[in-house]
Design a protein around this motif. Structure first.
Motif, PDB file in Angstrom:
ATOM      1  N   THR A  77       8.170   7.537   8.104  1.00 45.34           N
ATOM      2  CA  THR A  77       7.749   8.854   7.639  1.00 45.34           C
ATOM      3  C   THR A  77       8.142  10.006   8.551  1.00 45.34           C
ATOM      4  O   THR A  77       7.951  11.170   8.184  1.00 45.34           O
ATOM      5  N   HIS A  78       8.697   9.702   9.720  1.00 48.03           N
ATOM      6  CA  HIS A  78       9.210  10.777  10.573  1.00 48.03           C
ATOM      7  C   HIS A  78      10.119  10.176  11.627  1.00 48.03           C
ATOM      8  O   HIS A  78       9.682   9.355  12.451  1.00 48.03           O
ATOM      9  N   ASP A 106      14.268  14.305  10.240  1.00 51.61           N
ATOM     10  CA  ASP A 106      14.354  15.706  10.646  1.00 51.61           C
ATOM     11  C   ASP A 106      15.608  15.841  11.494  1.00 51.61           C
ATOM     12  O   ASP A 106      15.635  15.378  12.635  1.00 51.61           O
ATOM     13  N   GLN A 136      14.374  16.441   5.718  1.00 51.05           N
ATOM     14  CA  GLN A 136      13.526  17.604   5.903  1.00 51.05           C
ATOM     15  C   GLN A 136      14.336  18.714   6.574  1.00 51.05           C
ATOM     16  O   GLN A 136      15.268  18.447   7.323  1.00 51.05           O
ATOM     17  N   ALA A 171      10.299  20.319   8.159  1.00 49.38           N
ATOM     18  CA  ALA A 171      10.056  19.305   9.187  1.00 49.38           C
ATOM     19  C   ALA A 171       9.101  19.830  10.258  1.00 49.38           C
ATOM     20  O   ALA A 171       8.714  20.998  10.266  1.00 49.38           O
ATOM     21  N   GLU A 172       8.765  18.956  11.180  1.00 51.28           N
ATOM     22  CA  GLU A 172       7.699  19.182  12.152  1.00 51.28           C
ATOM     23  C   GLU A 172       7.695  20.589  12.739  1.00 51.28           C
ATOM     24  O   GLU A 172       8.679  21.028  13.324  1.00 51.28           O
ATOM     25  N   HIS A 197       5.662  20.652   1.078  1.00 51.89           N
ATOM     26  CA  HIS A 197       5.246  19.834   2.224  1.00 51.89           C
ATOM     27  C   HIS A 197       5.719  20.462   3.536  1.00 51.89           C
ATOM     28  O   HIS A 197       6.866  20.885   3.665  1.00 51.89           O
ATOM     29  N   ASP A 199       5.528  19.380   7.690  1.00 52.94           N
ATOM     30  CA  ASP A 199       5.154  18.401   8.709  1.00 52.94           C
ATOM     31  C   ASP A 199       4.580  19.098   9.941  1.00 52.94           C
ATOM     32  O   ASP A 199       5.011  20.191  10.307  1.00 52.94           O
ATOM     33  N   THR A 220       0.796  16.850   8.005  1.00 54.08           N
ATOM     34  CA  THR A 220       0.930  15.568   8.713  1.00 54.08           C
ATOM     35  C   THR A 220       0.946  15.796  10.211  1.00 54.08           C
ATOM     36  O   THR A 220       1.168  16.899  10.689  1.00 54.08           O
ATOM     37  N   HIS A 222       2.169  13.476  13.871  1.00 58.56           N
ATOM     38  CA  HIS A 222       2.635  12.247  14.517  1.00 58.56           C
ATOM     39  C   HIS A 222       2.467  12.292  16.031  1.00 58.56           C
ATOM     40  O   HIS A 222       2.908  11.379  16.723  1.00 58.56           O
ATOM     41  N   CYS A 269       5.684   5.670  11.705  1.00 53.60           N
ATOM     42  CA  CYS A 269       6.957   6.320  11.981  1.00 53.60           C
ATOM     43  C   CYS A 269       7.472   5.878  13.344  1.00 53.60           C
ATOM     44  O   CYS A 269       6.722   5.370  14.174  1.00 53.60           O
ATOM     45  N   PHE A 313       3.944  12.017   1.188  1.00 54.69           N
ATOM     46  CA  PHE A 313       5.103  12.885   1.057  1.00 54.69           C
ATOM     47  C   PHE A 313       5.481  13.160  -0.398  1.00 54.69           C
ATOM     48  O   PHE A 313       6.561  13.684  -0.676  1.00 54.69           O
TER      49      PHE A 313
END
Length: 568
Positions: A77-78, A106, A136, A171-172, A197, A199, A220, A222, A269, A313
């Motif tokens: 997932t990442h 990402d 992402q 992404a993050e 979405h 992250d 999310t 991580h 992840c 996701f």
């Protein structure tokens, strides 16, 4: 519309058994991750979609999976595929046979070097791979204002890329201080993705600051490194992604939190994992068997590896071996050991023939290392006080400690002191933008001689170098320009080992097996210098990431991440 109607009609006909299925998996048992029950019978597949389970089917092709347990394909997932040090197609060949059928990546590593061209490279590669690579869009290029990257990406740069078929969201969001203090650039990106979405990435964030961060629409996380931290984030509605990379190892700390009750909201992840670790230990398959070995219920572990990631996701077409779902299936000879016997991606059997039929994509980012030529004198640290800020390594984490040591000044320079494990660290700007060189001290390598350097240097990917001998540091850093980036180990004026990564200074053009073997040689060379870290190269890379507490270094100097400012 007629084409869609025809596809639906074919699936219905094959699911009813009115016509033979395109593919039948016969003799196995489906493990239903909703009820936890085992369902005997064939699995019928039409094209890329499962159309039937729990019954007898005829098929144009029949594959015997007798005695095997069928579970949904695993979802990472990442992750940053660049950290595997191979291209996306080689990454596919490396991990898909281990059951990873979806990778939510990402590409902010290559984007920090090449900008949106790097993102487009990954989007194009996603059309070719057997696994489903979801790309992402990087939210923080660079990760903060305290570093020099090869590119800057604003909300306007992301907008044309948003609707690519591989996309899910943003992404993050690493610049968590920028979010909670409402930086205009951060708000632009959050507004662009409002309702989609996003992250998260907020290590150690708590209280009202955490509430504010989640309120921005971030879903999310991580970066939780303790069960207590992860629990607080679950309570605020975040999906927690348990991470086990080559450096960041949080699985053991978070395993007690993963139960059948929480498994719907916890995913797995790897973030950053290299081919050597994948070869020696595994990927998500390693995480699953380790979790089960630690006492996590198998149902919870397999849910976290598949269904929970799909739900988190918005990938409603996968996560179960059930009609209407994408035919991503892992056939296991052992559930407890996560021993993978066969893998199917979108109804295609994974193997050498399928990999050979994928097509290819031209590499990008050649000749990207444009660093100044350095000398031994470049690594001196001018100082007028002995009290010194030192980066303290925590092995197995990318968190660091902010230490203070007394280091004497000799001829205007603070010298490395290997007896106290105090060695020089330097970052050299390599994108050809300003030629910055920053130096400091780090504790935790165990280095006794020589130098180690690399262009994998999160996230700006300048040259990071640690050493006891300044001349060896210069030799290693200059060699990186000659080989277009990668990793180098030097001692006594000669190169002991090197691994070229000519794609943006991040990825090799060689097969993953050769990269794995190169890492074995590099690790042995580093150990010959006294290095005690299991993964010194990525550990070095993360010492330059200024959004992870507590003390880091970029080309602009030492960064106190807690205060989010450059201190020297």
């Amino acid at each position: 519309m007629p084409d869609s109607q025809d596809r639906i009609a074919r699936r219905i006909a094959q699911g009813r058994g009115d016509t033979p299925a395109d593919l039948v998996l016969r003799g196995g048992t489906v493990w239903d991750l909703v009820t936890g029950e085992h369902v005997p019978g064939d699995v019928a597949i039409c094209g890329d979609t499962i159309v039937g389970i729990g019954a007898d089917y005829e098929g144009s092709q029949v594959i015997d999976v007798s005695g095997l347990t069928l579970v949904p394909g695993f979802i990472d997932t990442h992750l940053h595929i660049e950290s595997s040090m191979v291209t996306p197609l080689e990454f596919d060949r490396c991990v898909t046979p281990r059951g990873i059928t979806t990778a939510i990546c990402d590409p902010h590593e290559i984007a920090n070097v090449l900008g949106t061209d790097g993102i487009r490279y990954f989007q194009e590669a996603s059309r070719l791979t057997l696994m489903d690579i979801r790309v992402q869009l990087p939210s923080c290029v660079p990760s903060s204002p305290m570093e020099t990257a090869g590119a800057e990406i604003a909300a306007g740069d992301l907008a044309p890329l948003m609707d690519h078929p591989s996309g899910i969201g943003l992404a993050e969001f690493m610049n968590f201080p920028g979010v909670i203090h409402r930086d205009p650039g951060c708000l632009d990106k959050l507004a662009l993705y409002e309702g989609r979405h996003v992250d998260g990435h907020c290590p150690l964030l708590s209280g009202r600051d955490l509430n504010a961060y989640v309120a921005a629409g971030i879903r999310t996380e991580h970066e939780a490194t303790s069960a207590a931290e992860a629990r607080k984030k679950l309570q605020r509605g975040m999906r927690v992604l348990i991470r086990e990379g080559s450096v960041s190892k949080d699985l053991h700390a978070l395993a007690p939190l993963l139960t059948e009750r929480t498994s719907a909201y916890i995913c797995l992840c790897t973030d950053d994992r290299n081919p050597l670790d994948i070869h020696e230990h595994g990927h998500l398959d390693y995480m699953i068997r380790t979790l089960i070995g630690l006492g996590v219920p198998p149902l919870a572990a397999y849910r976290a590896a598949s269904l929970s990631g799909a739900e988190a996701f918005g990938l409603k077409d996968r996560g179960l071996v059930a009609p209407g779902r994408r035919a991503d299936i892992v056939a296991l000879s052992s559930v407890e050991d996560c021993r993978v016997a066969r893998v199917f991606c979108a109804g295609r059997a994974v193997g050498a023939e399928a990999f050979a039929a994928r097509g290819s994509i031209a590499p990008i980012g050649r000749q990207s290392v444009k660093a100044p030529k350095v000398s031994a004198e470049s690594f001196r640290t001018a100082a007028n006080r002995e009290e010194t800020d030192v980066i303290g390594i925590r092995e197995g984490q990318i968190l660091t400690d902010h230490l203070t040591e007394t280091i004497p000044i000799e001829d205007g320079d603070k010298r490395p002191d290997p007896a106290r494990d105090l060695v020089r660290i330097a970052v050299v700007e390599r994108h050809g933008r300003n030629g910055n060189i920053a130096t400091g001290f780090v504790k935790g390598f165990g280095l006794k001689a020589g130098a180690v350097a690399g262009t994998v240097c999160h996230d700006h990917h300048n040259i990071a170098c640690v050493g006891v001998d300044y001349a060896d540091m210069a030799l290693a850093a200059n060699r990186l320009s000659e080989i277009e980036g990668g990793f180098v180990v030097a001692r006594d004026g000669r190169i002991l080992a090197e691994l070229a990564l000519p794609v943006a200074g991040l990825m090799s053009l060689r097969p993953f097996e050769e990269v794995r073997d190169g890492l074995v040689t590099l690790r042995a060379a580093a150990q010959s210098l006294g290095v005690t870290l299991e993964e010194p190269f990525l550990q070095l890379a993360f010492l330059a990431l200024p959004v992870i507490p507590a003390l880091k270094i970029t080309d602009r100097g030492l960064v106190d991440v807690t205060r989010f400012e450059i201190i020297g």
